[in-house]
Write an enzyme that holds these catalytic residues in place. Structure first.
Site, PDB file in Angstrom:
ATOM      1  N   ASP A 239       0.900  -1.214  -0.238  1.00 33.64           N
ATOM      2  CA  ASP A 239       0.154  -0.022   0.081  1.00 33.64           C
ATOM      3  C   ASP A 239       0.551   1.172   0.105  1.00 33.64           C
ATOM      4  O   ASP A 239       1.913   1.395   0.170  1.00 33.64           O
ATOM      5  CB  ASP A 239      -1.259  -0.559   1.104  1.00 33.64           C
ATOM      6  CG  ASP A 239      -0.316  -0.172   2.197  1.00 33.64           C
ATOM      7  OD1 ASP A 239       0.743   0.305   2.384  1.00 33.64           O
ATOM      8  OD2 ASP A 239      -1.159   0.265   3.687  1.00 33.64           O
TER       9      ASP A 239
ATOM     10  N   ASP B  31      -7.020  -3.501   3.953  1.00 32.42           N
ATOM     11  CA  ASP B  31      -5.990  -4.789   3.269  1.00 32.42           C
ATOM     12  C   ASP B  31      -6.006  -5.739   4.176  1.00 32.42           C
ATOM     13  O   ASP B  31      -6.014  -6.958   3.501  1.00 32.42           O
ATOM     14  CB  ASP B  31      -4.378  -3.764   3.673  1.00 32.42           C
ATOM     15  CG  ASP B  31      -4.543  -3.044   3.100  1.00 32.42           C
ATOM     16  OD1 ASP B  31      -3.940  -2.667   2.050  1.00 32.42           O
ATOM     17  OD2 ASP B  31      -3.453  -1.749   4.131  1.00 32.42           O
TER      18      ASP B  31
HETATM   19  N1  LIG Z   1     -10.305   8.987   8.223  1.00 33.10           N
HETATM   20  C1  LIG Z   1     -11.051   8.638   6.772  1.00 33.10           C
HETATM   21  N2  LIG Z   1     -11.714   9.755   7.128  1.00 33.10           N
HETATM   22  C2  LIG Z   1     -12.405  10.340   5.694  1.00 33.10           C
HETATM   23  N3  LIG Z   1     -11.517   9.812   4.986  1.00 33.10           N
HETATM   24  C3  LIG Z   1     -11.124   8.653   4.986  1.00 33.10           C
HETATM   25  C4  LIG Z   1     -10.700   8.680   6.130  1.00 33.10           C
HETATM   26  N4  LIG Z   1      -9.148   7.657   5.823  1.00 33.10           N
HETATM   27  C5  LIG Z   1      -9.145   7.380   4.126  1.00 33.10           C
HETATM   28  N5  LIG Z   1     -10.552   8.188   3.854  1.00 33.10           N
HETATM   29  C6  LIG Z   1     -10.914   8.176   2.459  1.00 33.10           C
HETATM   30  O1  LIG Z   1     -11.110   6.660   1.712  1.00 33.10           O
HETATM   31  C7  LIG Z   1      -9.859   6.579   0.787  1.00 33.10           C
HETATM   32  C8  LIG Z   1      -8.729   5.894   0.705  1.00 33.10           C
HETATM   33  O2  LIG Z   1      -7.968   5.482   2.601  1.00 33.10           O
HETATM   34  P1  LIG Z   1      -7.072   5.381   2.296  1.00 33.10           P
HETATM   35  O3  LIG Z   1      -6.190   6.213   1.265  1.00 33.10           O
HETATM   36  O4  LIG Z   1      -6.693   4.837   3.345  1.00 33.10           O
HETATM   37  O5  LIG Z   1      -6.646   3.843   1.439  1.00 33.10           O
HETATM   38  P2  LIG Z   1      -5.464   3.118   1.306  1.00 33.10           P
HETATM   39  O6  LIG Z   1      -5.656   1.842   0.296  1.00 33.10           O
HETATM   40  O7  LIG Z   1      -6.020   1.998   2.778  1.00 33.10           O
HETATM   41  O8  LIG Z   1      -4.482   3.895   1.009  1.00 33.10           O
HETATM   42  P3  LIG Z   1      -2.914   3.055   1.211  1.00 33.10           P
HETATM   43  O9  LIG Z   1      -2.166   2.755  -0.314  1.00 33.10           O
HETATM   44  O10 LIG Z   1      -2.208   4.735   1.340  1.00 33.10           O
HETATM   45  O11 LIG Z   1      -2.782   3.022   3.163  1.00 33.10           O
HETATM   46  C9  LIG Z   1      -8.904   8.058   1.262  1.00 33.10           C
HETATM   47  O12 LIG Z   1      -8.812   8.342  -0.012  1.00 33.10           O
HETATM   48  C10 LIG Z   1      -9.942   9.244   1.622  1.00 33.10           C
HETATM   49  O13 LIG Z   1     -10.229   9.887   0.724  1.00 33.10           O
HETATM   50 MG   LIG Z   2      -3.774   2.129   4.399  1.00 36.12          MG
END
Ligand SMILES: Nc1ncnc2c1ncn2[C@@H]1O[C@H](COP(=O)(O)OP(=O)(O)OP(=O)(O)O)[C@@H](O)[C@H]1O
Ligand SMILES: [Mg+2]
Length: 894
Positions: free
Chosen positions: A353, A626
């Site tokens: 990720d 994940d």
């Molecule tokens: N705490 C939160 N509150 C509101 N929206 C959120 C929050 N966490 C994540 N998001 C939204 O959800 C989307 C996906 O989350 P995130 O970026 O954490 O995904 P991820 O797959 O875990 O990414 P990464 O690969 O960086 O871990 C983000 O782009 C954001 O728009």
């Molecule tokens: Mg993440």
């Protein structure tokens, strides 16, 4: 009661919840507490013991049976020791009980019993060592749960739970048993572990009415082991533990699905067993017919079978993996599932990720602004309330927002803000909706505040607010708003949108989530990690491709990847992925390195596609989103700071989220793997050679080519040598690529090297039978028939072959353990060297001492050793040449 307790279409397979669990879903909480004698003080120690005795422990069989006693049994009860024991009994009968007073001789029995003890003891120490490693590592990351015991809420390991325990759960927890809820506050769970459905369900503590529930989803007051709490909190009573749980029913099937490794090991064992199944009867019949003594023929065939059984296979594998995982333990990596070590060795695709892996661990809130980019306190205030009140799994973004109250002089301000806005309801954040909704009461008005993914939030907005004025959200306005956001994304900033709307109701449902007023944005600084670029290059050098799977916006993902030197030409978003046909999918996924805007389900899909394409896939992630992908991957990797549920699903936990740590893990994994592979291939090929020789010898010779005892002795030496193999060095070039794990290459290796040793065996037979023995004994075997010299003939022959066999078998290990020139270019580790030297020396000298005679060993004339030296050097030469050819042809050795 209901007929079919859990027959819903959502079910993956047959296991159903325990009757007790289902029954109590229909009974009120008072009855439940009464029936299980639960008071609000929780269980006392006696009650815990009582319940454990009655309903069992909360562990799934795999680990429970792994006791010292079990390992002791494994060390002493195996085909090898059992046959030794049978031999000892037979010797005792023939040599002691039935023998006349003068020829009574107990030496053979004593020798066999010593062998039995030594082999068992060596095995046992190895087994214990492996167990200690496993225990220590699992202890480091045991999952815990908050439980009411003796008036206090205490944290205990979830294996300590018993039926009747009162437990408290909160967002991010993995449900530790099958539980009837007694209280719940905005409690949301993902049941994908048992139903395969990614939908997030709300649960509560209400009693069901008869016949209401038809599926796991319908049991709104039950939470099942293995499910993940995505939001809220609750309390409940444990109703089923361990194998009684629904998950326990699945666990057996699950582990067999995942374990490619055991399958590989089994397929290899079967190749060898099939060989034996064909050849051992041939040996038995040939010996029986030519020698006429069926009892001895049977014993001989039995010893051959023992000599050829890869009985050390499980042990060597265990020891190699345990050693590998212990080495990784020192490098900030905890291997929970020891079989994952092998996955490390053969992994060729690593999915990661973005946050924390490619970018820094700490995200900071940089800007809070209105739609045109001016700083806006209202945006910050609303985001603060949203982050504060939503009870979903809090991630770095929420922590970064909440950090604002630590600004000097602002504590009071944010405290008062929270006091003025009381929480009414929420729909916590989840990765399918990608935003969090919180309903608060402010003065006379209810406000619904959302914050989340720009696309998802904007889609639900119909107007914007700028400097207190509302405007329609359409056309040019929207474009210029986007321009500002795009610029920040390009710079690699993480951006969230914030919107709100007044609401009449005091409760919230998904139907309310539309027609919002867009208020502004939050921009987070999420800079690429310096060390990541280097780590990715190193991984590429190890031939492990890195793929980025993120839920984040495409533009920011591209920006981060570009800066780290990851190919972004082929970026794919979740939406694009959905549009691909089944034919296009595998091809497209194969070619793409960056996937963005993925839902948790799509992360799983990509892992599945990659596995179907023949890759061994690792997945590194730390979020709830994940989890499923981590479970699906061959090697699921997470970090120590991840939510409990995620850690539980992973095979490997990094104490530090850093790709560099992984690179070392891969090295260790490959080393362990190479040593296992060494053992299997060398053992298989030398066994194959040996059995060919034995078949030939038993057909042509009028006596046994070796006594049963000698065969077993050889086997013992070889086994001890194999036991130190896990500590052997591995050449760098072997570790340079992912190693494949299958029986496919084993067959050709056996066929290639096996016959070489048979050739030299047969050469030795001929020399002994036609030249050496007749010259020492003064005539051919036929002419000596019946005389005492005939026995000497046999002893000489058997000793001669015993020595040749031992020397070649030990040498082959040194020859084939490395593609380089043995000893000169690649030195084995000290234990391997020591055992080799001492072993061969000991047995060679033994033939000259009186101690050799009970074993049927007799001193050989010096001329034999001249012959032996010649055979050994020729053998060395031929195998070296063959090795060169093998490597040229298949570009690998092990
Ligand atoms: N705490 C939160 N509150 C509101 N929206 C959120 C929050 N966490 C994540 N998001 C939204 O959800 C989307 C996906 O989350 P995130 O970026 O954490 O995904 P991820 O797959 O875990 O990414 P990464 O690969 O960086 O871990 C983000 O782009 C954001 O728009
Ligand atoms: Mg993440």
């Amino acid at each position: 009661m209901i007929e079919k307790p859990c027959g819903g279409e959502a079910m993956k397979a047959s296991p159903i919840a325990h009757r007790r669990v289902l029954d109590y879903a229909y009974m009120d909480i008072d009855t439940l507490f009464r029936d299980f004698h639960i008071s609000d003080q929780g269980y006392s120690d006696e009650q815990v013991e009582e319940s454990r005795a009655r309903y069992g422990k909360n562990s799934l069989s795999g680990r429970a049976s792994d006791t010292v006693l079990y390992r002791l049994g494994r060390a002493f009860l195996n085909p090898f020791t059992i046959i030794l024991f049978v031999l000892a009994c037979i010797s005792f009968l023939t040599d002691v009980v039935l023998a006349s007073n003068f020829s009574r001789n107990i030496t053979t029995v004593v020798i066999i019993l010593c062998m039995l003890l030594i082999s068992g003891a060596v095995r046992f120490t190895q087994e214990l060592r492996a167990k200690r490693v496993a225990d220590r590592l699992t202890g480091m990351i045991a999952s815990t749960v908050l439980v009411r015991r003796g008036r206090k809420w205490v944290r205990v390991s979830s294996t300590e739970l018993v039926v009747g325990d009162l437990v408290r759960l909160s967002a991010g927890d993995r449900v530790p048993a099958d539980i009837r809820l007694t209280a719940a506050k905005d409690l949301f769970v993902s049941q994908s572990v048992i139903t395969g459905e990614s939908a997030i369900l709300e649960k509560n503590a209400d009693t069901l009415s008869q016949g209401q529930a038809q599926s796991y989803a319908g049991y709104r007051n039950l939470v099942f082991m293995g499910c993940a709490l995505t939001g809220g909190s609750g309390e409940g009573v444990v109703l089923a533990v361990g194998e009684d749980t629904v998950y326990g029913g699945f666990a057996a099937a699950e582990s067999s699905r995942k374990n490619r490794f055991d399958q590989g090991a089994n397929s290899i064992a079967w190749v060898l067993i099939r060989f034996m199944a064909v050849l051992i009867p041939v040996v038995l019949i040939a010996c029986g017919l030519t020698k006429g003594d069926w009892v001895s023929a049977f014993l001989f065939a039995l010893s051959v079978a023992v000599g050829l059984t890869p009985e050390m296979l499980p042990m060597v594998i265990n020891a190699c993996l345990a050693k590998g995982s212990a080495a990784m333990g020192k490098k900030q990596t905890v291997v929970k599932n020891i079989n994952a070590m092998q996955g490390f060795g053969s992994m060729d695709v690593l999915c990661v990720d973005k946050t924390g892996t490619l970018t820094g661990d700490k995200i900071t809130l940089e800007y809070y602004m209105d739609i045109l980019g001016n700083e806006s306190q209202k945006v910050l205030d609303f985001s603060y309330l949203n982050s504060l009140y939503h009870t979903g799994v809090k991630n770095h973004l929420d922590s970064a927002v909440l950090q604002c109250r630590e600004m000097p002089g602002h504590e009071r301000y944010f405290q008062e803000l929270a006091d003025r806005h009381q929480k009414l309801d929420e729909l916590p954040f989840d990765y399918e909706r990608r935003f969090a909704s919180v309903l608060v009461r402010h003065e006379e008005e209810n406000l619904l505040i959302i914050k989340g993914s720009i696309d998802e939030v904007c889609r639900r907005c119909s107007s914007v607010e700028y400097k207190g004025q509302r405007h329609e959200f359409s056309g040019d306005g929207a474009e210029s708003v986007r321009a500002i956001v795009d610029e920040m994304l390009e710079d690699g900033m993480k951006v969230l949108a914030v919107a709100y709307k007044p609401l009449k109701e005091a409760t919230l449902s998904q139907e309310d989530e539309h027609d919002f007023i867009l208020l502004g944005y939050l921009a987070f600084f999420d800079a690429p990690k310096e060390s990541a670029a280097g780590a990715i290059r190193k991984l590429q050098k190890l031939h492990v491709e890195v793929r980025v799977l993120t839920g984040d916006h495409r533009d920011i993902a591209v920006s981060v990847c570009r800066r780290l030197g990851i190919d972004t030409a082929q970026a794919l978003t979740g939406r694009e992925l959905e549009q691909l046909s089944d034919d296009e999918l595998p091809v497209k996924v194969e070619r793409t390195t960056l996937f963005a805007e993925l839902s948790p389900r799509q992360k799983v899909q990509i892992v599945q596609l990659l596995r179907a394409n023949g890759h061994t896939v690792g997945f590194l992630g730390d979020g709830m989103n994940d989890l499923s992908a981590i479970v699906e991957a061959d090697v699921g990797i997470s970090v120590d700071t991840a939510a409990e549920a995620v850690k539980e699903g992973a095979d490997v936990i990094l104490l530090k989220k850093d790709l560099n740590v992984l690179e070392e893990g891969i090295h260790e994994g490959r080393r362990a793997f190479a040593n296992v592979s060494k053992y299997i291939k060398i053992t298989a090929s030398s066994n194959f050679g040996n059995i060919l020789s034995i078949v030939v010898a038993s057909v042509f010779l009028p006596f046994f080519p070796m006594t049963s005892l000698q065969l077993l002795l050889l086997n013992l030496l070889y086994d001890i040598l194999c036991l130190v193999l896990p500590w052997d060095h591995v050449d760098e070039e072997i570790c340079a690529r992912p190693l494949e794990w299958s029986g496919r290459t084993l067959g050709r290796f056996m066929r290639f090297f096996g016959p070489i040793s048979s050739f030299f065996d047969i050469l030795t037979f001929s020399y002994l039978f036609f030249v050496l023995c007749p010259s020492v004994c003064g005539g051919s075997f036929a002419s000596l028939a019946g005389s005492g010299e005939a026995l000497r003939f046999i002893a000489l022959f058997q000793t001669g072959w015993f020595l040749e066999s031992m020397w070649t078998q030990v040498l082959i290990l040194h020859l084939l353990r490395t593609p380089r020139i043995p000893l000169l270019q690649s030195r084995p580790s000290r234990p391997v060297m020591l055992v080799t030297l001492l072993g061969t020396l000991f047995f060679t000298v033994l033939t000259f001492t009186p101690a050799g005679s009970p074993l049927g060993l007799t001193p050989l004339p010096p001329v034999y050793f001249g012959f032996l030296a010649l055979v050994v050097s020729l053998y060395l030469l031929l195998v070296t040449l063959a090795k060169g050819r093998y490597i040229r042809r298949w570009r690998e050795l092990l």
